[in-house]
Design an enzyme around this catalytic site. Structure first.
Site, PDB file in Angstrom:
ATOM      1  N   LYS A  83       5.556  19.892   7.044  1.00 17.04           N
ATOM      2  CA  LYS A  83       5.095  20.414   5.744  1.00 17.04           C
ATOM      3  C   LYS A  83       3.569  20.473   5.641  1.00 17.04           C
ATOM      4  O   LYS A  83       3.008  21.434   5.127  1.00 17.04           O
ATOM      5  CB  LYS A  83       5.662  19.562   4.601  1.00 17.04           C
ATOM      6  CG  LYS A  83       7.180  19.676   4.471  1.00 17.04           C
ATOM      7  CD  LYS A  83       7.683  18.914   3.267  1.00 17.04           C
ATOM      8  CE  LYS A  83       9.187  18.862   3.241  1.00 17.04           C
ATOM      9  NZ  LYS A  83       9.725  18.235   2.037  1.00 17.04           N
ATOM     10  N   ASP A 119       9.092  21.311  -3.849  1.00 18.92           N
ATOM     11  CA  ASP A 119       9.598  19.933  -3.975  1.00 18.92           C
ATOM     12  C   ASP A 119       9.297  19.352  -5.369  1.00 18.92           C
ATOM     13  O   ASP A 119      10.173  18.767  -6.003  1.00 18.92           O
ATOM     14  CB  ASP A 119       8.982  19.025  -2.904  1.00 18.92           C
ATOM     15  CG  ASP A 119       9.609  19.252  -1.534  1.00 18.92           C
ATOM     16  OD1 ASP A 119      10.778  19.696  -1.473  1.00 18.92           O
ATOM     17  OD2 ASP A 119       8.939  18.991  -0.519  1.00 18.92           O
TER      18      ASP A 119
HETATM   19  P1  NAP Z   1       6.717   9.681   4.068  1.00 16.05           P
HETATM   20  O1  NAP Z   1       5.714  10.754   3.846  1.00 16.05           O
HETATM   21  O2  NAP Z   1       6.815   9.019   5.392  1.00 16.05           O
HETATM   22  O3  NAP Z   1       6.431   8.555   2.942  1.00 16.05           O
HETATM   23  C1  NAP Z   1       7.156   7.385   2.886  1.00 16.05           C
HETATM   24  C2  NAP Z   1       6.686   6.561   1.698  1.00 16.05           C
HETATM   25  O4  NAP Z   1       7.466   5.378   1.654  1.00 16.05           O
HETATM   26  C3  NAP Z   1       5.241   6.110   1.805  1.00 16.05           C
HETATM   27  O5  NAP Z   1       4.737   5.996   0.498  1.00 16.05           O
HETATM   28  C4  NAP Z   1       5.359   4.746   2.471  1.00 16.05           C
HETATM   29  O6  NAP Z   1       4.298   3.872   2.148  1.00 16.05           O
HETATM   30  C5  NAP Z   1       6.631   4.240   1.838  1.00 16.05           C
HETATM   31  N1  NAP Z   1       7.322   3.294   2.698  1.00 16.05           N
HETATM   32  C6  NAP Z   1       7.830   3.521   3.938  1.00 16.05           C
HETATM   33  N2  NAP Z   1       8.416   2.397   4.420  1.00 16.05           N
HETATM   34  C7  NAP Z   1       8.254   1.443   3.454  1.00 16.05           C
HETATM   35  C8  NAP Z   1       8.607   0.075   3.371  1.00 16.05           C
HETATM   36  N3  NAP Z   1       9.264  -0.527   4.363  1.00 16.05           N
HETATM   37  N4  NAP Z   1       8.278  -0.599   2.250  1.00 16.05           N
HETATM   38  C9  NAP Z   1       7.609   0.004   1.238  1.00 16.05           C
HETATM   39  N5  NAP Z   1       7.244   1.310   1.261  1.00 16.05           N
HETATM   40  C10 NAP Z   1       7.560   2.006   2.359  1.00 16.05           C
HETATM   41  O7  NAP Z   1       8.188  10.196   3.767  1.00 16.05           O
HETATM   42  P2  NAP Z   1       8.631  11.340   2.727  1.00 16.05           P
HETATM   43  O8  NAP Z   1       8.751  12.619   3.433  1.00 16.05           O
HETATM   44  O9  NAP Z   1       7.766  11.239   1.529  1.00 16.05           O
HETATM   45  O10 NAP Z   1      10.121  10.865   2.381  1.00 16.05           O
HETATM   46  C11 NAP Z   1      10.358   9.758   1.543  1.00 16.05           C
HETATM   47  C12 NAP Z   1      11.814   9.710   1.123  1.00 16.05           C
HETATM   48  O11 NAP Z   1      12.125  10.868   0.365  1.00 16.05           O
HETATM   49  C13 NAP Z   1      12.788   9.738   2.304  1.00 16.05           C
HETATM   50  O12 NAP Z   1      13.293   8.458   2.480  1.00 16.05           O
HETATM   51  C14 NAP Z   1      13.896  10.687   1.906  1.00 16.05           C
HETATM   52  O13 NAP Z   1      15.112   9.995   1.733  1.00 16.05           O
HETATM   53  C15 NAP Z   1      13.464  11.234   0.590  1.00 16.05           C
HETATM   54  N6  NAP Z   1      13.540  12.705   0.582  1.00 16.05           N
HETATM   55  C16 NAP Z   1      14.307  13.296  -0.338  1.00 16.05           C
HETATM   56  C17 NAP Z   1      14.384  14.664  -0.407  1.00 16.05           C
HETATM   57  C18 NAP Z   1      15.244  15.331  -1.432  1.00 16.05           C
HETATM   58  O14 NAP Z   1      15.258  16.552  -1.506  1.00 16.05           O
HETATM   59  N7  NAP Z   1      15.950  14.586  -2.218  1.00 16.05           N
HETATM   60  C19 NAP Z   1      13.649  15.453   0.493  1.00 16.05           C
HETATM   61  C20 NAP Z   1      12.849  14.798   1.448  1.00 16.05           C
HETATM   62  C21 NAP Z   1      12.817  13.426   1.477  1.00 16.05           C
HETATM   63  P3  NAP Z   1       2.912   3.841   2.998  1.00 16.05           P
HETATM   64  O15 NAP Z   1       2.099   4.988   2.468  1.00 16.05           O
HETATM   65  O16 NAP Z   1       2.313   2.542   2.680  1.00 16.05           O
HETATM   66  O17 NAP Z   1       3.304   4.021   4.441  1.00 16.05           O
END
Ligand code: NAP
Length: 300
Positions: A83, A119
């Site tokens: 993205k 999104d």
């Molecule tokens: P990302 O960019 O990797 O971001 C992950 C976020 O979670 C960051 O803020 C990270 O914090 C935090 N995080 C990761 N591991 C953690 C832990 N063990 N403890 C506390 N915080 C933690 O991922 P993303 O693309 O935003 O996706 C996040 C979630 O969105 C996914 O799990 C997915 O299930 C969901 N999602 C949903 C949709 C939908 O359409 N419903 C679409 C895409 C994704 P740091 O910044 O400190 O690393």
């Protein structure tokens, strides 16, 4: 149509593939629900085109995107990890995609690629459909506000003028940077009591207990909850019945957070509605007509 296409397929596009005019690029992509959802929409709308999954590696993305016009494609979706990179590869960015710095939808216009981000707007529609409220009327707390999805959600809340926004992120500096960028949206005073309209907090019990008393909607945008062994993003003892809890995770459909919230008497929803509405908005961008939501929902 193949289950999953590759860059090599795009390079050597054959007559058999001509019906494929839309797709999702990801790495991995096999798990994506978008082909089922978008093909249901195309069928229901009587559009003679197919939507496919494309396994595209990061170093292949630029070439794959440039092949879209040559292959007579209408557009594409982008999922992890493409993205942010795609935002630097398209010819034009619509405003929200430029603000977020990430693209999840591309429309092909002649030889040009126009980048959009559905999104955030998809999240807003999901909240409206799930809880019958608008973001502008809510006090929102976002876990994972520094991540791709969390940032998009936080920016959407800010754009819609939500009453207050609390950003929580493991790396707090990221939350602080985002808060700085969003400050202009929160200049106007509102009658809210002894709390700031925009702040970042640590994920500690004491800080959260205070914040949740001044929150309507809690959003989990971290991956915590995807695995059974994950620690809870929010302790059960902190969940009160007045809260609405939205987990962006949809697999599993009921995370530990959502189970605790149901038990606490809070209203809940999972991320399937966000997936649905970001997809519906993408469909609207490609075809300039309403998406057949019921058919898309049934396909998920
Ligand atoms: P990302 O960019 O990797 O971001 C992950 C976020 O979670 C960051 O803020 C990270 O914090 C935090 N995080 C990761 N591991 C953690 C832990 N063990 N403890 C506390 N915080 C933690 O991922 P993303 O693309 O935003 O996706 C996040 C979630 O969105 C996914 O799990 C997915 O299930 C969901 N999602 C949903 C949709 C939908 O359409 N419903 C679409 C895409 C994704 P740091 O910044 O400190 O690393």
């Amino acid at each position: 149509m193949k289950d999953v296409y590759t860059l090599a397929d795009l390079r050597n596009w054959s007559g058999d593939d001509a019906a494929v005019r839309l797709g999702v690029f990801g790495d991995p992509v096999e798990h994506s629900l978008s082909p089922k959802m978008q093909n249901a929409a195309l069928e229901k709308s009587g559009i003679a085109a197919r939507y496919a999954a494309f396994h595209i590696h990061p170093e292949e993305l630029a070439e794959a995107l440039r092949l879209l016009p040559a292959r007579n494609c209408i557009g594409a979706n982008l999922t992890l990890p493409h993205k942010v990179a795609a935002a630097g590869m398209v010819d034009e960015l619509e405003t929200f995609a430029a603000e977020v710095g990430a693209v999840n939808t591309i429309r092909v216009e002649g030889d040009k690629l126009i980048g959009f981000n559905t999104d955030g707007p998809g999240f807003a529609r999901a909240i409206r459909h799930e809880f019958w409220v608008d973001l502008r009327d809510l006090r929102v707390l976002v876990f994972g506000a520094g991540g791709g999805v969390g940032q998009g959600i936080a920016r959407q809340c800010a754009r819609e003028g939500c009453e207050r926004l609390v950003l929580v992120n493991r790396d707090r500096d990221k939350a602080k940077q985002l808060a700085e960028a969003l400050q202009p949206f929160f200049k106007e005073a509102r009658v809210l009591g002894p709390v700031a309209r925009l702040e970042t907090v640590e994920r500690t019990e004491a800080a959260l207990r205070f914040q949740l008393a001044n929150t309507d909607l809690v959003v989990n945008a971290t991956p915590l909850g995807m695995k059974r062994s994950d620690p809870p993003v929010l302790a059960e003892s902190l969940i009160a019945p007045h809260l609405m809890i939205y987990d962006t995770i949809y697999a599993p459909p009921r995370t530990a957070l959502l189970k605790s919230a149901v038990e606490a008497g809070a209203r809940t929803a999972n991320g399937l509605s966000m997936l649905l509405h970001q997809g519906a908005l993408a469909f609207e961008i490609w075809f300039d007509r309403d998406a057949p939501l019921d058919a898309m929902r049934a396909a998920l």
